[in-house]
Design a protein around this motif. Structure first.
Motif, PDB file in Angstrom:
ATOM      1  N   CYS A  75       0.833  -1.209   0.000  1.00  0.00           N
ATOM      2  CA  CYS A  75       0.000   0.000   0.000  1.00  0.00           C
ATOM      3  C   CYS A  75       0.867   1.258   0.000  1.00  0.00           C
ATOM      4  O   CYS A  75       0.595   2.208  -0.723  1.00  0.00           O
ATOM      5  CB  CYS A  75      -0.920  -0.022   1.209  1.00  0.00           C
ATOM      6  SG  CYS A  75      -2.085   1.361   1.306  1.00  0.00           S
ATOM      7  N   TRP A  76       1.917   1.270   0.809  1.00  0.00           N
ATOM      8  CA  TRP A  76       2.791   2.444   0.881  1.00  0.00           C
ATOM      9  C   TRP A  76       3.654   2.589  -0.370  1.00  0.00           C
ATOM     10  O   TRP A  76       4.058   3.698  -0.722  1.00  0.00           O
ATOM     11  CB  TRP A  76       3.663   2.362   2.125  1.00  0.00           C
ATOM     12  CG  TRP A  76       2.926   2.578   3.398  1.00  0.00           C
ATOM     13  CD1 TRP A  76       1.934   3.494   3.630  1.00  0.00           C
ATOM     14  CD2 TRP A  76       3.079   1.856   4.626  1.00  0.00           C
ATOM     15  NE1 TRP A  76       1.469   3.390   4.920  1.00  0.00           N
ATOM     16  CE2 TRP A  76       2.158   2.401   5.559  1.00  0.00           C
ATOM     17  CE3 TRP A  76       3.908   0.814   5.045  1.00  0.00           C
ATOM     18  CZ2 TRP A  76       2.044   1.929   6.866  1.00  0.00           C
ATOM     19  CZ3 TRP A  76       3.801   0.339   6.336  1.00  0.00           C
ATOM     20  CH2 TRP A  76       2.876   0.892   7.242  1.00  0.00           C
ATOM     21  N   GLY A  77       3.962   1.485  -1.016  1.00  0.00           N
ATOM     22  CA  GLY A  77       4.719   1.542  -2.261  1.00  0.00           C
ATOM     23  C   GLY A  77       6.072   2.222  -2.145  1.00  0.00           C
ATOM     24  O   GLY A  77       6.524   2.881  -3.087  1.00  0.00           O
ATOM     25  N   GLY A  78       6.716   2.079  -1.011  1.00  0.00           N
ATOM     26  CA  GLY A  78       8.034   2.675  -0.818  1.00  0.00           C
ATOM     27  C   GLY A  78       8.010   4.105  -0.332  1.00  0.00           C
ATOM     28  O   GLY A  78       9.065   4.693  -0.084  1.00  0.00           O
ATOM     29  N   ARG A  79       6.837   4.673  -0.153  1.00  0.00           N
ATOM     30  CA  ARG A  79       6.733   6.055   0.322  1.00  0.00           C
ATOM     31  C   ARG A  79       6.789   6.074   1.849  1.00  0.00           C
ATOM     32  O   ARG A  79       5.814   5.784   2.514  1.00  0.00           O
ATOM     33  CB  ARG A  79       5.434   6.683  -0.169  1.00  0.00           C
ATOM     34  CG  ARG A  79       5.309   8.173   0.145  1.00  0.00           C
ATOM     35  CD  ARG A  79       4.063   8.770  -0.526  1.00  0.00           C
ATOM     36  NE  ARG A  79       3.990  10.204  -0.298  1.00  0.00           N
ATOM     37  CZ  ARG A  79       3.331  10.779   0.709  1.00  0.00           C
ATOM     38  NH1 ARG A  79       2.713  10.018   1.588  1.00  0.00           N
ATOM     39  NH2 ARG A  79       3.301  12.080   0.839  1.00  0.00           N
ATOM     40  N   GLY A  80       7.943   6.383   2.375  1.00  0.00           N
ATOM     41  CA  GLY A  80       8.122   6.419   3.818  1.00  0.00           C
ATOM     42  C   GLY A  80       8.494   5.093   4.434  1.00  0.00           C
ATOM     43  O   GLY A  80       8.803   5.019   5.621  1.00  0.00           O
ATOM     44  N   ALA A  81       8.465   4.018   3.654  1.00  0.00           N
ATOM     45  CA  ALA A  81       8.751   2.681   4.176  1.00  0.00           C
ATOM     46  C   ALA A  81       9.627   1.913   3.198  1.00  0.00           C
ATOM     47  O   ALA A  81       9.727   2.249   2.016  1.00  0.00           O
ATOM     48  CB  ALA A  81       7.451   1.914   4.424  1.00  0.00           C
ATOM     49  N   VAL A  82      10.239   0.860   3.704  1.00  0.00           N
ATOM     50  CA  VAL A  82      11.072   0.004   2.879  1.00  0.00           C
ATOM     51  C   VAL A  82      10.264  -0.536   1.697  1.00  0.00           C
ATOM     52  O   VAL A  82       9.060  -0.793   1.819  1.00  0.00           O
ATOM     53  CB  VAL A  82      11.655  -1.141   3.747  1.00  0.00           C
ATOM     54  CG1 VAL A  82      10.538  -2.047   4.266  1.00  0.00           C
ATOM     55  CG2 VAL A  82      12.690  -1.939   2.990  1.00  0.00           C
TER      56      VAL A  82
END
Length: 318
Positions: free
Chosen positions: A90-97
């Motif tokens: 869901c985050w797709g790498g935005r703010g997360a691994v």
């Protein structure tokens, strides 16, 4: 290569036996076989197992077939790896691994943890960050600033039809265990009563429902190449932002307890974080109380007496 689980992971999974989780023992026994199969299936070159590693998973530094560095993570069912995969997607790498592989056939979409028959449902292939450099390496003020920026990127609307656990569901289960702990130990009963009362009021009046990291703290944010700081190891949940922020308030709790002005520092930290992320101060204080007491009672139950004493003393300041 022999995939020997680090002792930190072995001890943590041993604690789960106090809760009647025999599955943790079975998973640990099969772990070398599971890791070997996951490496072979993806044609990975193994560098080393991370030591001391985490308390809920085996983390292996690997390289992809094209030579790029990556991380292979294996987690038991109790760690909800399917939910972690769904949140990272869901985050797709935005703010997360960044998640590097696609869900397997056994993964339930939107946050479930289906059982899968391919033996691969607890495996995640992730981008390589710098595992030895977390926000804990920064001075206090800078670390809180960077943590706040990371959380802003993670707090998004959950996908339609999601199957993530809600804050009300997770804390409801925890509340039952806390009450049992208080019934068996009168010393913790007053704090448990206060924490449960705060929880009841908070879940009844939640102001928003966002996808949350679930276990956010400074050690869960690592330095990266794609972005300066990226979150790892979520135990995602859907609910209000103050719940996610509450775990961060007690970061470096051992330093707070050792300081003669620890209580005052804690109150200032609650206010600073609430202001910087536009979260209601009293709701943040309430969730910080609940989460500290819950962790303290759980630590007491599994025999981590020193951790329990630190957490419950901290909770008393709130």
């Amino acid at each position: 290569m022999a995939f020997e689980p680090p002792q930190r992971l072995v001890r943590a999974l041993g604690e789960s036996l106090h809760d009647g989780d025999d599955g943790a023992r079975a998973w640990l026994e099969k772990l070398p076989e599971l890791a070997g199969a996951a490496v072979a299936r993806r044609e990975l070159a193994v560098e080393r197992v991370m030591v001391p590693g985490g308390r809920s998973s085996l983390v292996v530094l690997v390289r992809l077939s094209d030579g790029r560095p990556a991380v292979l993570k294996l987690a038991p069912r109790r760690a909800r790896p399917g939910s972690e995969r769904a949140a990272l997607a869901c985050w797709g790498g935005r703010g997360a691994v960044q998640l590097l592989d696609v869900p397997g056939e056994g993964e339930a979409p939107g946050g479930g943890d289906a059982g899968g028959e391919n033996g691969d449902d607890g495996v995640l292939l992730l981008e390589r960050l710098h595992p030895d450099v977390s926000l804990r390496s920064l001075p206090e003020a800078k670390s809180l600033l960077e943590a706040a920026g990371t959380l802003r990127r993670l707090w998004v609307d959950p996908p339609a039809g999601h199957r993530f656990e809600t804050v009300a569901e997770r804390t409801g289960r925890q509340a039952l265990a806390m009450r049992k702990g208080a019934d068996a130990d009168a010393d913790v009963a007053p704090l448990v009563d206060a924490a449960l009362a705060a929880r009841d009021e908070l879940v009844a009046t939640a102001p928003e429902h966002k996808l949350l990291h679930g276990t956010f703290r400074q050690s869960k944010v690592l330095a990266g190449d794609r972005m300066p700081w990226l979150a790892v190891g979520p135990d995602p949940v859907v609910g209000e932002c103050a719940f996610d922020l509450a775990r961060l308030v007690r970061d470096r709790v051992e330093d707070l307890i050792a300081s003669p002005s620890g209580a005052a520092i804690t109150r200032r930290r609650v206010k600073r974080l609430a202001d910087s992320l536009e979260v209601d101060l009293e709701r943040l204080r309430g969730w910080t109380l609940f989460r500290a007491v819950e962790s303290g009672v759980r630590a007491r139950r599994v025999g981590r007496v020193q951790d329990s004493e630190l957490l419950l003393e901290f909770a008393g300041w709130l």
